[in-house]
Each structure stands twice: as structure tokens, then as C-alpha cells.
Enzyme design. Sequence first.
Site, short mmCIF file in Angstrom:
data_model
loop_
_atom_site.label_atom_id
_atom_site.label_comp_id
_atom_site.label_asym_id
_atom_site.label_seq_id
_atom_site.Cartn_x
_atom_site.Cartn_y
_atom_site.Cartn_z
N ASP A 115 42.43 23.88 14.93
CA ASP A 115 42.60 25.08 15.46
C ASP A 115 41.66 26.00 14.63
OD1 ASP A 115 44.03 27.09 17.11
OD2 ASP A 115 45.10 27.60 15.61
N ALA A 174 45.77 33.76 12.37
CA ALA A 174 44.64 33.98 13.23
C ALA A 174 43.77 32.61 13.07
CB ALA A 174 43.98 35.08 12.90
N GLU A 178 41.34 28.47 26.15
CA GLU A 178 42.39 29.07 25.86
C GLU A 178 42.96 30.66 26.16
OE1 GLU A 178 45.67 28.98 21.94
OE2 GLU A 178 43.57 29.42 21.72
N HIS A 187 51.07 29.64 24.33
CA HIS A 187 51.00 31.42 24.57
C HIS A 187 51.93 31.58 25.84
CE1 HIS A 187 48.11 32.25 21.28
NE2 HIS A 187 47.39 31.20 21.77
#
Length: 385
Positions: A275, A308, A128, A197
Site C-alpha cells: 500500500d 494516506a 482502486e 472503500h
Amino acid sequence: MQEFTLRNATVFTGTDVLTHTSVRVSNGLIQEISSGELTGSEPIDLQEQWLVPGFVDLQVYGGSDFFLNELPTAETVAHIYQTHLKNGTTSVLPTLYSTSLEVMLKAIAAVRAVRQTNPNGVLGLHVEGPYVNAIKRGVHSLQYVRLPVDAELDILFEAGHDVIRILTIAPEIFSPEQLARLIDRTANTSTQLSLGHSNATYQEATAAFANGITLGTHLYNAMRPFESREPGVVGAIFDHPAVRASIVVDGFHCDWAAIRLAKRVLGERLFLISDAIFANPPQPTYAFEDFTLQYENGRYTNHEGKLAGSSITLLNAVQNSIHHVGLDAAEAFRMASTVPAEIIGLGDSLGKIQPGFVANLVVLNQDLAVSRVLVSGQFQPSVST
């Protein structure tokens, strides 16, 4: 290998729910499914508990103690797998967030080493970044977020062409020539490109999907949102007929209503990821380079208060999808097993309970807690949290 029959189960096959059903397992594979009694092998009565395909997590950064960015070793990869296995995740893509080429190369070697002995458990690597938009970097470090360079991409794919299964990028930071080359490079490989992103406009994202990007990374988060005059990345995903998107169902990354709406629009194109930075259990505080974490009330934030990653397992995501989002249990199981297995190109061997499929299975009680986990037909120690 041992042959046995799991009888009196409520089975989610990947398509249907079958009650009072028996499943015979032998040689690590599912051999037979029947609504009647199966004879000739050791019977194990599941007392009408759920029997579902093992969960497949395509984005997970760490286990209970270590995460891949800090320690890109085979031991960390195995630790990530074992941590999430306890909660029914039988297949993972260990994931790196934006980092140096050196760390990426070490992680490729680590995943390759573990995959040799556990090919159905560690499926490859999800990279990622670092080729993402700094505006939408989230907690990714500015130290590592960067524009793509052809020479670096050449090295990355030479080393990882057989290991990198997903590469999350922001297409708008690539030149048209670079993006075309990247899409062409991955077209006939096991690597899929995912848009994430990203601050791409609706038009830019739609063009990227039309040219070969097939996935979206953690829907709603770290992407240009939907607006009436600029539908953004979210609108481009919603509007596309085939692009699939992951979503984090932890109660913090997305409101439950936003998940319901996404499911209504995307249907079987929406799938679950954990995640997870740390999980099972989460670490209370953590600091690595400029990546600082504070765990409080179920969520991780950095020093700026930004989310986060998560602290959940895929089982938690399934439970939340049922109890808070309001999805049928079968649909939540499908989003955690059948769909991600298909996305990763293993829909003919993982993610379903059908004859010939690998016997990666999870037994869940009526409270959706793990009772037993099987990997290739072997019972594993399991502790639900």
C-alpha cells in the site's frame, strides 16, 4: 543464460522449508532442487541464508520519488518496479487511487508498455476507485470519487481489458444492473473485482461475494467494520469460505492483534500488500492537487490527519508479520509471494521455488535483510532498508 547452483540454502518452496538445500537455475528458470550437492554448474554458497520466492505486491502506488497518479508514464511504472525490487519485490501491480478517466487511460498505456519487456515484473494495473463510496473514501479526493457510468466503464475496459488485473469498487454504489454487467464483463477476463472503500452492509457485501467479487481490499481499512448487530464488510469477508483479502502490516493501518485475529480466521486467504505511496526511502512531505502528505514517525497522513497509504515495502510487511504479529517466517513469506501469485493467476510460474518456475528469488540473511535479488535468474543490485 548463466547456469549456477545456489547451495547450502534454507529454502522456502512455497509450501515447505528445506534446510541445507541446493537449487539449480538455468535459462531464467528453476531447474532442480536437491537436499544433496548438485554438480555441473557454478556453485554459490548461501551459508544457510533464506532463499525465498520473490515477493509479489498487488497494491503499490509509488516508488521513492514518483507515484502513478501524478505521472502515469512508463518511466514511473519502471521507477516503481525498480524501487521495490531493491527490497525483494520482484513482481508488482502499480496502483491508481481514484482519478480521472484520462489518467486511467494513460496508466493503462504505461503499464502495457513496460509489461511488454518485463512481463514477470510488472503484471498489470490495480485500479482502486473511482467507483467507491464517498463515506469510506479515506484520502481519495471527492473531486474524483464518483458513481459508475456505463459509457465510462465501456471505454475503460475497451482500453484496459488486458492490463487491469484488479478493480477495487464499492458494490453498493452500483445499480443491480450495473453490478451484474460488471461482474459478467470481468468473469472471463484477467480482471478481478475487489470490494473496498465500501460502506456495504453484511448482506450487501455477502451478496456481492456470492455474485462473483473474489477479493477484499486492505482489510479493516476504508470498509464498514464488524459490529455485533451489523457484521459489515469485515464480517462478510470473515464469514465467506473463499474470498481473499489484502492487509497492510505497517503498525498503523491495523493493530498487531487485529492482524493475528484476521490470520486465524482467514488462514491462507489473507495476503500482504505494501500500500506504499512512497518508500525506500519515503518522501518527507508531498502535495499533488488536493492530495497532501506529511511523513512523521513512520506514517503518512493528509491535512485531515487521515492515514494516506504506507511508507513500507513488502519486505517490511514480512518483517513486521514475523517480529510483531508473531507469524512463522514461512507463513509470512507465503503471504507475500505464493498467495498473491496465485490470486493474480500466476501460481503456476511465480511465487514458488519449484522446477519450471521463473527464477525470481530473494536471499535474506538471518536478520531478514536482503542479501541478493534474482530476476529471471539474473542477479540484481539490492539494498535493504
